[in-house]
Design a protein around this motif. Structure first.
Motif, PDB file in Angstrom:
ATOM      1  N   ALA A 196     106.719   0.865  -8.002  1.00 11.07           N
ATOM      2  CA  ALA A 196     105.326   0.808  -8.470  1.00 11.07           C
ATOM      3  C   ALA A 196     104.881   2.155  -9.036  1.00 11.07           C
ATOM      4  CB  ALA A 196     104.413   0.385  -7.324  1.00 11.07           C
ATOM      5  N   ALA A 197     105.277   3.234  -8.390  1.00 12.03           N
ATOM      6  CA  ALA A 197     104.888   4.568  -8.855  1.00 12.03           C
ATOM      7  C   ALA A 197     105.468   4.871 -10.237  1.00 12.03           C
ATOM      8  CB  ALA A 197     105.337   5.625  -7.849  1.00 12.03           C
ATOM      9  N   VAL A 198     106.687   4.386 -10.486  1.00 10.73           N
ATOM     10  CA  VAL A 198     107.343   4.637 -11.772  1.00 10.73           C
ATOM     11  C   VAL A 198     106.700   3.833 -12.903  1.00 10.73           C
ATOM     12  CG1 VAL A 198     109.484   4.285 -13.059  1.00 10.73           C
ATOM     13  CG2 VAL A 198     109.555   5.321 -10.796  1.00 10.73           C
ATOM     14  N   ILE A 199     106.344   2.591 -12.628  1.00 13.41           N
ATOM     15  CA  ILE A 199     105.822   1.729 -13.690  1.00 13.41           C
ATOM     16  C   ILE A 199     104.304   1.811 -13.838  1.00 13.41           C
ATOM     17  CG2 ILE A 199     107.743   0.122 -13.400  1.00 13.41           C
ATOM     18  CD1 ILE A 199     105.818  -1.830 -12.053  1.00 13.41           C
ATOM     19  N   GLU A 200     103.627   2.532 -12.962  1.00  8.20           N
ATOM     20  CA  GLU A 200     102.159   2.612 -12.998  1.00  8.20           C
ATOM     21  C   GLU A 200     101.592   2.969 -14.377  1.00  8.20           C
ATOM     22  OE1 GLU A 200      98.444   4.815 -10.655  1.00  8.20           O
ATOM     23  OE2 GLU A 200     100.485   5.631 -10.518  1.00  8.20           O
ATOM     24  N   PRO A 201     102.182   3.924 -15.121  1.00  4.94           N
ATOM     25  CA  PRO A 201     101.615   4.285 -16.424  1.00  4.94           C
ATOM     26  C   PRO A 201     101.599   3.124 -17.432  1.00  4.94           C
ATOM     27  CG  PRO A 201     103.092   6.004 -15.654  1.00  4.94           C
ATOM     28  CD  PRO A 201     103.285   4.841 -14.743  1.00  4.94           C
ATOM     29  N   GLN A 202     102.438   2.110 -17.208  1.00  4.91           N
ATOM     30  CA  GLN A 202     102.491   0.972 -18.130  1.00  4.91           C
ATOM     31  C   GLN A 202     101.365  -0.036 -17.867  1.00  4.91           C
ATOM     32  OE1 GLN A 202     104.808   0.995 -20.602  1.00  4.91           O
ATOM     33  NE2 GLN A 202     105.428   2.975 -19.781  1.00  4.91           N
ATOM     34  N   PHE A 203     100.653   0.132 -16.774  1.00  4.88           N
ATOM     35  CA  PHE A 203      99.626  -0.835 -16.390  1.00  4.88           C
ATOM     36  C   PHE A 203      98.312  -0.102 -16.111  1.00  4.88           C
ATOM     37  CE2 PHE A 203     103.753  -2.585 -15.293  1.00  4.88           C
ATOM     38  CZ  PHE A 203     103.687  -3.847 -15.867  1.00  4.88           C
ATOM     39  N   GLU A 204      97.710   0.412 -17.169  1.00  7.74           N
ATOM     40  CA  GLU A 204      96.510   1.233 -17.043  1.00  7.74           C
ATOM     41  C   GLU A 204      95.336   0.464 -16.451  1.00  7.74           C
ATOM     42  OE1 GLU A 204      95.761   2.775 -20.902  1.00  7.74           O
ATOM     43  OE2 GLU A 204      97.487   4.136 -20.884  1.00  7.74           O
ATOM     44  N   GLU A 205      95.367  -0.881 -16.588  1.00 13.51           N
ATOM     45  CA  GLU A 205      94.243  -1.676 -16.100  1.00 13.51           C
ATOM     46  C   GLU A 205      94.320  -1.940 -14.597  1.00 13.51           C
ATOM     47  OE1 GLU A 205      97.533  -4.560 -16.902  1.00 13.51           O
ATOM     48  OE2 GLU A 205      96.745  -2.738 -17.840  1.00 13.51           O
ATOM     49  N   SER A 206      95.422  -1.545 -13.964  1.00 14.88           N
ATOM     50  CA  SER A 206      95.601  -1.798 -12.529  1.00 14.88           C
ATOM     51  C   SER A 206      95.835  -0.493 -11.778  1.00 14.88           C
ATOM     52  CB  SER A 206      96.793  -2.728 -12.299  1.00 14.88           C
ATOM     53  OG  SER A 206      96.608  -3.980 -12.948  1.00 14.88           O
ATOM     54  N   ASP A 207      95.304  -0.414 -10.542  1.00 17.24           N
ATOM     55  CA  ASP A 207      95.536   0.787  -9.740  1.00 17.24           C
ATOM     56  C   ASP A 207      96.881   0.674  -9.021  1.00 17.24           C
ATOM     57  OD1 ASP A 207      95.170  -0.758  -7.338  1.00 17.24           O
ATOM     58  OD2 ASP A 207      93.016  -0.480  -7.511  1.00 17.24           O
ATOM     59  N   LEU A 208      97.328   1.786  -8.443  1.00 17.34           N
ATOM     60  CA  LEU A 208      98.655   1.848  -7.829  1.00 17.34           C
ATOM     61  C   LEU A 208      98.778   0.869  -6.662  1.00 17.34           C
ATOM     62  CD1 LEU A 208     101.442   3.117  -7.697  1.00 17.34           C
ATOM     63  CD2 LEU A 208     100.476   4.946  -6.281  1.00 17.34           C
ATOM     64  N   GLU A 209      97.729   0.709  -5.891  1.00 16.71           N
ATOM     65  CA  GLU A 209      97.774  -0.209  -4.747  1.00 16.71           C
ATOM     66  C   GLU A 209      98.018  -1.645  -5.215  1.00 16.71           C
ATOM     67  OE1 GLU A 209      95.001  -1.711  -0.983  1.00 16.71           O
ATOM     68  OE2 GLU A 209      94.303  -0.094  -2.288  1.00 16.71           O
ATOM     69  N   THR A 210      97.343  -2.030  -6.280  1.00 13.70           N
ATOM     70  CA  THR A 210      97.517  -3.385  -6.822  1.00 13.70           C
ATOM     71  C   THR A 210      98.930  -3.583  -7.344  1.00 13.70           C
ATOM     72  OG1 THR A 210      95.175  -3.551  -7.438  1.00 13.70           O
ATOM     73  CG2 THR A 210      96.715  -5.027  -8.562  1.00 13.70           C
TER      74      THR A 210
END
Length: 268
Positions: A196-210
């Motif tokens: 999740a930490a690695v792919i987080e930048p690809q999903f700007e509309e979602s926070d890391l917890e989600t």
């Protein structure tokens, strides 16, 4: 990179030359083959081995049974698409007639069902992520079943390209498949939190917890295989599902629509 929502639109992009490689449900390649495509679309790398969508209810149902859908309205998927066919396959496996025992609304565009459900339409909805988790976070719905778990191992998504493109650009296909395999290896060797930490930048509309919640769901249901080889057994199961859905007039030959040489090389 472009994102046409749905296998039908993705296949159109590949056939027209707008895209060189498509990522979609492999049923699209079978349909185009049976329609007599001159330059057939060949699957060269299977990515997921389980359906990635979930059944969302309006209320929490700890002891949910597929029988609970009888008499209710469910927001489903496009006729002939994998989401809808896998859903109907599960219903039939549980002795439920998709046409008689419940009502399935297939009129809502892919990607819009969560908003429709949130707005009050339907008693249940079949959702991909992040739709399923978003509905839970908003208090508008609750995930009660995983279609991926209940349908078993299904070749849900794969990368494909026109036969001519693969023949003319084998180095591109091999390099692309090698990169995919590196991703599969990373998923295998890391935790959902790390992924999740690695792919987080690809999903700007979602926070890391989600994102972590979503990855964990997919991780725990064994969504990803260890390699990208699309087996004949998987291809046969896919066609069984198509036949049960009444969407397949003739079975397509595995040896024509699947090429495993690139995936096998990448897995070495």
């Amino acid at each position: 990179m472009s994102t046409p929502f749905g296998a039908d639109k993705t296949m159109t992009a590949v056939l027209s030359g707008e895209a060189d490689i498509g990522f979609m449900g492999s049923e699209a390649s079978i349909y185009t083959y049976n329609e007599g495509a001159n330059d057939i679309v060949v699957n060269f790398a299977q990515l997921t081995q389980r359906a990635g969508n979930f059944l969302v209810a309006r209320e929490e149902m700890e002891d949910f049974s597929w029988e609970d859908l009888k008499g209710h309205l469910v927001l489903g998927g496009r006729k002939g698409g994998m989401p809808e066919m896998v859903f109907e396959y599960i219903l039939k496996q549980n002795g439920i007639d998709p046409q008689k025992d419940l009502t399935i609304d297939q009129s809502i565009d892919f990607g819009s069902t969560a908003a429709a459900f949130s707005g009050g339409e339907g008693d249940f909805t079949v959702e991909f992520e992040p739709g399923a988790t978003s509905l839970e976070q908003e208090g508008k719905g609750y995930v009660v079943a995983s279609l991926g778990t209940d349908s078993g191992y299904v070749p849900y998504t794969a990368f494909s390209a026109k036969e001519s493109y693969i023949k003319e650009n084998p180095e591109v296909i091999q390099g692309f498949t090698n990169a995919l395999q590196k991703g599969m290896d990373y998923v295998r060797d890391h935790t959902p939190e790390e992924i999740a930490a690695v792919i987080e930048p690809q999903f700007e509309e979602s926070d890391l917890e989600t994102i972590t919640t979503i990855v964990t769901r997919y991780y725990e249901q064994d969504t990803w295989a260890e390699n990208l080889v699309f087996s004949e057994e998987s291809f046969d199961l896919l066609q069984d599902i198509l036949e049960e859905a009444g969407e397949l007039s003739n079975r397509a030959p595995y040896e024509k629509l699947v090429n495993t040489e690139f995936a096998e090389e990448a897995a070495k």
